[in-house]
Design an enzyme around this catalytic site. Structure first.
Site, PDB file in Angstrom:
ATOM      1  CE  LYS A 111      -4.462  -1.523   1.025  1.00  0.00           C
ATOM      2  NZ  LYS A 111      -4.862  -2.351   2.161  1.00  0.00           N
ATOM      3  CE  LYS A 192      -6.969  -8.589  -1.620  1.00  0.00           C
ATOM      4  NZ  LYS A 192      -6.918  -7.953  -0.300  1.00  0.00           N
ATOM      5  CE  LYS A 195     -13.975  -3.653   1.255  1.00  0.00           C
ATOM      6  NZ  LYS A 195     -12.696  -3.648   1.976  1.00  0.00           N
TER       7      LYS A 195
HETATM    8  P1  TYM Z   1     -11.154  -5.910   4.039  1.00  0.00           P
HETATM    9  O1  TYM Z   1     -12.208  -4.875   4.177  1.00  0.00           O
HETATM   10  O2  TYM Z   1     -10.096  -5.705   3.010  1.00  0.00           O
HETATM   11  O3  TYM Z   1     -11.805  -7.301   3.770  1.00  0.00           O
HETATM   12  C1  TYM Z   1     -12.829  -7.803   4.624  1.00  0.00           C
HETATM   13  C2  TYM Z   1     -12.736  -9.312   4.710  1.00  0.00           C
HETATM   14  O4  TYM Z   1     -12.850  -9.894   3.401  1.00  0.00           O
HETATM   15  C3  TYM Z   1     -11.755 -10.787   3.171  1.00  0.00           C
HETATM   16  N1  TYM Z   1     -11.402 -10.735   1.736  1.00  0.00           N
HETATM   17  C4  TYM Z   1     -11.267 -11.804   0.954  1.00  0.00           C
HETATM   18  N2  TYM Z   1     -11.408 -13.125   1.193  1.00  0.00           N
HETATM   19  C5  TYM Z   1     -11.209 -13.967   0.150  1.00  0.00           C
HETATM   20  N3  TYM Z   1     -10.883 -13.568  -1.106  1.00  0.00           N
HETATM   21  C6  TYM Z   1     -10.725 -12.254  -1.392  1.00  0.00           C
HETATM   22  N4  TYM Z   1     -10.429 -11.869  -2.629  1.00  0.00           N
HETATM   23  C7  TYM Z   1     -10.925 -11.310  -0.338  1.00  0.00           C
HETATM   24  N5  TYM Z   1     -10.868  -9.945  -0.275  1.00  0.00           N
HETATM   25  C8  TYM Z   1     -11.151  -9.611   1.000  1.00  0.00           C
HETATM   26  C9  TYM Z   1     -10.635 -10.244   4.063  1.00  0.00           C
HETATM   27  O5  TYM Z   1      -9.660 -11.243   4.345  1.00  0.00           O
HETATM   28  C10 TYM Z   1     -11.391  -9.805   5.289  1.00  0.00           C
HETATM   29  O6  TYM Z   1     -11.629 -10.923   6.139  1.00  0.00           O
HETATM   30  N6  TYM Z   1      -7.955  -5.188   7.793  1.00  0.00           N
HETATM   31  C11 TYM Z   1      -9.236  -5.769   7.440  1.00  0.00           C
HETATM   32  C12 TYM Z   1     -10.389  -5.213   8.254  1.00  0.00           C
HETATM   33  C13 TYM Z   1     -10.200  -5.399   9.705  1.00  0.00           C
HETATM   34  C14 TYM Z   1     -10.363  -6.618  10.445  1.00  0.00           C
HETATM   35  C15 TYM Z   1     -10.081  -6.271  11.789  1.00  0.00           C
HETATM   36  C16 TYM Z   1     -10.721  -7.931  10.090  1.00  0.00           C
HETATM   37  C17 TYM Z   1      -9.851  -4.427  10.582  1.00  0.00           C
HETATM   38  N7  TYM Z   1      -9.778  -4.942  11.824  1.00  0.00           N
HETATM   39  C18 TYM Z   1     -10.137  -7.230  12.801  1.00  0.00           C
HETATM   40  C19 TYM Z   1     -10.788  -8.877  11.117  1.00  0.00           C
HETATM   41  C20 TYM Z   1     -10.494  -8.523  12.443  1.00  0.00           C
HETATM   42  C21 TYM Z   1      -9.517  -5.467   5.973  1.00  0.00           C
HETATM   43  O7  TYM Z   1      -8.942  -4.589   5.395  1.00  0.00           O
HETATM   44  O8  TYM Z   1     -10.485  -6.206   5.454  1.00  0.00           O
END
Ligand code: TYM
Length: 326
Positions: A111, A192, A195
């Site tokens: 990032k 991957k 979003k």
């Molecule tokens: P974020 O918003 O990027 O994604 C949310 C969740 O979706 C999963 N995910 C995926 N799983 C499979 N294939 C994909 N292509 C894919 N893209 C996204 C992510 O693994 C995630 O579980 N840092 C985290 C948010 C967060 C969080 C936390 C999660 C902040 N604090 C505490 C769990 C516990 C994030 O950016 O997720």
């Protein structure tokens, strides 16, 4: 009963990887675990952001999570910034984390490379994530594979804090979904599905209309050869479609591969399944979006529950570190 937490960053539109990798597992888990589900709006400010967009995306993600089955009667559902204990514990944990540990994170490097000015909060992102988890005494975190390294850091911090300052935190462990731990971009199976991918042609957004979903799936990159086999190394594009379908219908990708004699047939079937999976979510979203006050009330109640739980953890951590009581 195990305690779980799942978080979603409102940086863009939720996509199928979020749904299969994290939302659907969390929705299922809320009936058999003590589940917390939240919108990580503070994390969305770790890169250059537009305040109006942040507010509208936060509302959209909250509404869409409810539409996808998050049930506030069976989980604690809230917005991270409405629970100030997250930010307070974040700071306390920064005092138990080294610069080197944070700097090693792959997502930080990836990032940071895209930013003109790297925010300090991007470096401390995983410490905030550790705070999200440790605040709620979580033992299992259902995440996609991309978050595994962050989870490792949360574990390390918890273990170190406990051994240096006395038993304070539960040490969490990650739980990966069976087939969609890393759903890939349909037009580039080496990246991957995300979003904020630069091009959205290979990203299936949860609110994409059916014809858009079908078009994106029919144009998905497949591999040389014609036989439908589950071979993630030699045929990553086909394997990604099979993983996606397996996760939607709860079957194994190897078994599904045997049902199709051409890529076109497979893609039609994947499109049917994705459209059928998302249709009820889209209908429910339209209903809920018409009642923003109702959604806000649900979130306010969730924030209060999360604060009650979190304030106790912060009190423990403050005392362990030698801070005087408030
Ligand atoms: P974020 O918003 O990027 O994604 C949310 C969740 O979706 C999963 N995910 C995926 N799983 C499979 N294939 C994909 N292509 C894919 N893209 C996204 C992510 O693994 C995630 O579980 N840092 C985290 C948010 C967060 C969080 C936390 C999660 C902040 N604090 C505490 C769990 C516990 C994030 O950016 O997720």
């Amino acid at each position: 009963m195990s305690r779980q937490i799942s978080g979603f960053k409102p940086t863009g539109r939720l996509q199928l990887g979020n749904y299969l990798g994290a939302i659907a597992p969390a929705v299922q888990a809320q009936y058999r675990t003590d589940m917390s589900i939240f919108i990580a709006d503070l994390h969305a400010m770790t890169v250059d952001h537009d305040p109006a967009q942040l507010a509208s995306k936060t509302r959209e993600v909250a509404t869409l999570l409810l539409a996808a089955g998050v049930d506030p009667k069976h989980c604690t559902f809230f917005i991270q910034s409405q629970v100030p204990e997250h930010a307070e514990l974040h700071y306390l944990l920064e005092c138990a984390t080294s610069y080197g540990e944070a700097h090693r994170m792959i997502q930080f490097k990836e990032k940071a490379a895209t930013q003109q000015q790297v925010r300090l909060s991007l470096l401390t992102y995983p410490v905030m994530m550790a705070a999200d988890i440790l605040l709620h005494d979580i033992d299992e975190v259902p995440v996609g594979e991309d978050q595994a390294q962050h989870l490792e850091l949360a574990r390390d911090v918890a273990i170190r804090f406990n051994s240096r300052y006395g038993q304070t935190f539960v040490v969490p462990k990650p739980v990966l979904p069976a087939f969609a731990a890393r759903l890939m971009d349909l037009s580039d199976p080496s990246a991957k599905m995300g979003k904020t991918n630069v091009s959205s042609t290979g990203v299936l957004f949860l609110l994409d209309p059916p014809e858009v979903l079908r078009r994106k799936i029919m144009r998905a990159t497949t591999d040389a050869g014609r036989e439908v086999r589950y071979d993630p190394v030699a045929q990553p594009g086909v394997a990604n479609l099979l993983n996606l379908m397996a996760s939607c219908v709860n079957d194994s990708p190897q078994v599904l591969a045997g049902l199709f004699s051409s890529y076109a047939e497979l893609k039609e079937a994947v499109a049917d399944v994705v459209i059928a999976t998302l249709r009820p979510i889209q209908q429910r979203y339209a209903e809920l979006a018409a009642d923003p006050a109702g959604v806000a009330a649900v979130l306010a109640e969730g924030a209060q529950r999360a604060r009650n739980r979190g304030s106790d953890t912060v009190r423990r951590a403050r005392a362990a570190l030698g801070l005087l009581p408030v």
